[in-house]
Design a protein around this motif. Sequence first.
Motif, PDB file in Angstrom:
ATOM      1  N   LEU A   1       0.820  -1.215   0.000  1.00  0.00           N
ATOM      2  CA  LEU A   1       0.000   0.000   0.000  1.00  0.00           C
ATOM      3  C   LEU A   1       0.854   1.265   0.000  1.00  0.00           C
ATOM      4  N   THR A   2       1.893   1.268  -0.801  1.00  0.00           N
ATOM      5  CA  THR A   2       2.738   2.461  -0.908  1.00  0.00           C
ATOM      6  C   THR A   2       2.197   3.459  -1.918  1.00  0.00           C
ATOM      7  N   SER A   3       1.222   3.048  -2.713  1.00  0.00           N
ATOM      8  CA  SER A   3       0.649   3.933  -3.731  1.00  0.00           C
ATOM      9  C   SER A   3      -0.490   4.753  -3.147  1.00  0.00           C
ATOM     10  N   PRO A   4      -0.471   6.080  -3.292  1.00  0.00           N
ATOM     11  CA  PRO A   4      -1.583   6.908  -2.803  1.00  0.00           C
ATOM     12  C   PRO A   4      -2.923   6.492  -3.406  1.00  0.00           C
ATOM     13  N   ALA A   5      -2.913   6.058  -4.664  1.00  0.00           N
ATOM     14  CA  ALA A   5      -4.166   5.660  -5.310  1.00  0.00           C
ATOM     15  C   ALA A   5      -4.756   4.422  -4.636  1.00  0.00           C
ATOM     16  N   VAL A   6      -3.900   3.450  -4.311  1.00  0.00           N
ATOM     17  CA  VAL A   6      -4.388   2.240  -3.650  1.00  0.00           C
ATOM     18  C   VAL A   6      -4.824   2.555  -2.227  1.00  0.00           C
ATOM     19  N   GLN A   7      -4.087   3.429  -1.541  1.00  0.00           N
ATOM     20  CA  GLN A   7      -4.500   3.843  -0.199  1.00  0.00           C
ATOM     21  C   GLN A   7      -5.884   4.466  -0.227  1.00  0.00           C
TER      22      GLN A   7
ATOM     23  N   CYS B   1       6.941   5.264  -5.212  1.00  0.00           N
ATOM     24  CA  CYS B   1       6.882   4.438  -4.002  1.00  0.00           C
ATOM     25  C   CYS B   1       7.149   5.328  -2.786  1.00  0.00           C
ATOM     26  N   LEU B   2       6.127   5.972  -2.275  1.00  0.00           N
ATOM     27  CA  LEU B   2       6.235   6.864  -1.114  1.00  0.00           C
ATOM     28  C   LEU B   2       7.284   7.956  -1.296  1.00  0.00           C
ATOM     29  N   GLY B   3       7.465   8.389  -2.542  1.00  0.00           N
ATOM     30  CA  GLY B   3       8.471   9.399  -2.824  1.00  0.00           C
ATOM     31  C   GLY B   3       9.856   8.829  -3.025  1.00  0.00           C
TER      32      GLY B   3
END
Length: 266
Positions: free
Chosen positions: A63-69, A200-202
């Motif tokens: 869950l490192t992707s903002p879209a998936v979060q 990936c989280l920046g």
Amino acid sequence: MNSPAIRETADLLAEAERSGKPVPPVRDRLPAHDVNAAYAVQRLNVERKLADGRRVVGRKIGLTSPAVQAQLGVDRPDFGALLSDMVVPDGGTVPGGRLLQPKVEAEVALVLGADLDVTEPNVADIIRATDFALPALEIVDSRIADWDITFADTVADNASCGLFVLGGTPVPLTGVDLRQVAMTLARGEEQVSSGTGADCLGGPLNAAVWLAGALAEVGDSLKAGDVILTGALGPMVPAVPGDLFEARISGLGSVRVRFSSEGAVQ
């Protein structure tokens, strides 16, 4: 935390893995919004596997992707344990029926050369502890039917761990800027996913900092030799029997895996 709900949920997920038959979502079996309960389920099943002779070889970050979060309604990643029987060699084959409903994603893997047990880790701590980076394929899987998951479901299910593949040419962090790497993932001759380290989280090092901090909060830590799968650099792609995947990550090289055409992947 070892309540009947924790044990029963762990039993259900363990049986799904053993039988190869996915189960309905488990979120309603756990106290609402109780992340600790979901991690307790994960920990119980990992402890059972260790008792069977397997060993922890690292951690994965999900869950490192903002879209998936956003899709799952959460504002943080999660983590799971990588076990010794999850490793597939570069260029190797996943046997038919080994996984329930696999999907493939390309990632940067970090391999630690020193223990990392600080309570408030930073990027410098990660760099000092890391021996080298490798390109990696994570083959995620879900014991939850149809990937109908929320945050609680995937955490309880060991962050949807399946298998993983590491490339074979180690690259020291002095030789690559992980924020700038470019990834392409191909199925056969077709490109099916792409992304960069910054997706990936920046940057993968940021993801590793988050992981080290999350483990410290529960009294755990990363050890020398551990593999860290830092999170997907692009969208994950479903896999079916006969597929051949190859990821190329600039500065790190390539990594491949095939799915056997014999037997059925459920």
